[in-house]
Design an enzyme around this catalytic site. Structure first.
Site, PDB file in Angstrom:
ATOM      1  CE  LYS A 156      -3.497  -2.818   0.114  1.00 40.21           C
ATOM      2  NZ  LYS A 156      -4.416  -3.276   1.146  1.00 40.21           N
TER       3      LYS A 156
HETATM    4  C1  LIG Z   1      -5.349  -4.273   1.684  1.00 39.02           C
HETATM    5  C2  LIG Z   1      -6.825  -4.157   1.667  1.00 39.02           C
HETATM    6  C3  LIG Z   1      -7.618  -4.528   2.765  1.00 39.02           C
HETATM    7  C4  LIG Z   1      -7.080  -5.224   3.973  1.00 39.02           C
HETATM    8  O1  LIG Z   1      -6.015  -4.606   4.569  1.00 39.02           O
HETATM    9  P1  LIG Z   1      -5.009  -5.497   5.469  1.00 39.02           P
HETATM   10  O2  LIG Z   1      -4.168  -4.449   6.129  1.00 39.02           O
HETATM   11  O3  LIG Z   1      -4.239  -6.358   4.534  1.00 39.02           O
HETATM   12  O4  LIG Z   1      -5.822  -6.268   6.435  1.00 39.02           O
HETATM   13  C5  LIG Z   1      -8.982  -4.305   2.686  1.00 39.02           C
HETATM   14  N1  LIG Z   1      -9.551  -3.775   1.599  1.00 39.02           N
HETATM   15  C6  LIG Z   1      -8.822  -3.429   0.524  1.00 39.02           C
HETATM   16  C7  LIG Z   1      -9.508  -2.829  -0.658  1.00 39.02           C
HETATM   17  C8  LIG Z   1      -7.446  -3.634   0.519  1.00 39.02           C
HETATM   18  O5  LIG Z   1      -6.738  -3.312  -0.570  1.00 39.02           O
END
Ligand SMILES: *Cc1c(COP(=O)(O)O)cnc(C)c1O
Length: 386
Positions: free
Chosen positions: A194
């Site tokens: 991210k």
């Molecule tokens: C990455 C992501 C999540 C979950 O986040 P984590 O930190 O991996 O639990 C939820 N929704 C979307 C759209 C994501 O890209």
């Protein structure tokens, strides 16, 4: 000499990030110390929200949002089918049912039209929350979705892990994803792919002080310490979870957040280079469409490929890219097609999600890429499709 492998996404960690973490490790608090609040305050300011609540990951953020809204068994949450599993799963954690919304086949986004269609499938049940996803980093039509949600008596919660730093202009009003103008809450993730990374980590932003306070209580066992009570005293009106984000990771998050302007500029610049370079592969390859109001900090460089016209399967293209050192990924397999949801709800007919899935492929995009990496990726894709 062989060229380095380019993954589809990766973190950017510098010496100052490592120094920030080391400093916390030498201090008094590894968790639940002052760095948590420092990260929260800085994050709220960056997205323009009144409150930010840190938690252990983006999935916990979604779960906490459902708990804070008191979403209950038998009630309904609408989520798009093109998203990561967690967007839908959070409704199941609290016993609610998921109705999957279709997406626009060219942007991958939930739209007012696909939301209205999903609302018709709610039936006589209570629709409690709508969870649009700013897929790839492009902002959904928040005012349009918010109006529909409000009409149905439902709360809008943005699942925004892809869209940290994205700005958008609805009418003449410029705003930032997560600023809480149209949605009750927005959730973020700091997974390494991210926009900023803490390893695992998440955040919820809101302008509602009561929701913020509830989220804080629920992330730490549901414990409250009444004002004026004895120093050892705590009460638990309802059980919560341990979804805290430790100071160690908040220090990393704070250090990463300071670099968001650079990360965002780099992502925007690379996306512009892709946009120019991909013209040579049209019309077989098209970048995913960006809505007019959206000025995204793209998390994913997703292209839509007409594999039939190219005479190649996606597997062949993925393998040919990999052989040239280029990573790629599919975002996402429609969640309504997962065995668990098929067993629960049967086979939904969501042609936009299927059409998106049939063509999507995400190419490398992260701040550490060089300008000429983009040309390398596009040349590799041309070869893979030839
Ligand atoms: C990455 C992501 C999540 C979950 O986040 P984590 O930190 O991996 O639990 C939820 N929704 C979307 C759209 C994501 O890209």
């Amino acid at each position: 000499m062989s060229q380095p492998i380019l993954p589809y996404g990766r973190q950017t960690i510098d010496d100052d990030d490592i120094a920030a973490v080391s400093q916390v490790l030498r201090g008094d608090f590894l968790t639940t110390g002052p760095t948590v609040e420092a990260f929260e305050v800085a994050f709220a300011e960056v997205v323009g929200a009144h409150h930010a609540v840190a938690c252990s990951n983006g999935t916990a953020a979604l779960h906490l949002a459902m708990l804070a809204l008191d979403v209950k068994p038998g009630e309904v949450v609408i989520a798009p089918s093109i998203t990561f599993l967690a967007t839908a799963n959070c409704a199941r954690y609290v016993g609610a049912d998921v109705v999957f919304a279709d997406v626009d086949p060219d942007s991958g986004l939930m739209t007012p039209a696909t939301l209205a269609d999903a609302m018709m499938r709610v039936g006589g049940r209570q629709l409690r929350a709508v969870l649009p996803v700013h897929l790839r980093g492009d902002a959904v039509d928040l005012p349009g979705l918010a109006a529909l949600a409000a009409d149905a008596g439902a709360v809008l919660v943005e699942d925004a892990p892809h869209a940290l730093g994205t700005t958008m202009t609805y009418g003449n009003v410029a705003q930032t994803v997560g600023d809480g103008r149209h949605a009750a809450m927005a959730t973020f993730s700091f997974h390494p792919v991210k926009t900023i990374a803490t390893g695992e980590g998440g955040m919820i932003t809101t302008n509602d002080a009561q929701l913020a306070s509830r989220l804080r209580t629920l992330r730490s066992h549901g414990m409250v310490r009444p004002e004026g009570a004895d120093p050892w005293w705590y009460e638990m009106p309802e059980p919560g979870f341990n979804y805290r984000l430790p100071d160690i990771l908040c220090a990393l998050g704070l250090s990463q957040l300071k670099k968001l302007p650079q990360f965002a500029a780099r992502r925007r610049a690379l996306a512009a280079l892709y946009s120019d370079a991909l013209v040579q592969l049209a019309p077989v390859v098209q970048p995913a469409q960006s809505p007019a109001w959206s000025d995204p900090v793209l998390h994913l460089m997703t292209v839509l490929i007409d594999f039939d016209a190219a005479g190649r399967t996606r597997r062949q293209v993925v393998d040919a890219l990999k052989a040239q050192g280029i990573g790629s990924q599919v975002h996402y397999i429609p969640v309504h097609r997962q065995a668990y949801y098929r067993d629960l709800y049967g086979d939904a007919d969501l042609p936009g999600a299927d059409a998106w899935y049939a063509r999507c492929l995400s190419l490398p995009l992260y701040p550490g890429m060089q300008d000429d990496d983009v040309a390398r990726v596009v040349a590799a894709l041309r070869k893979a499709l030839a």
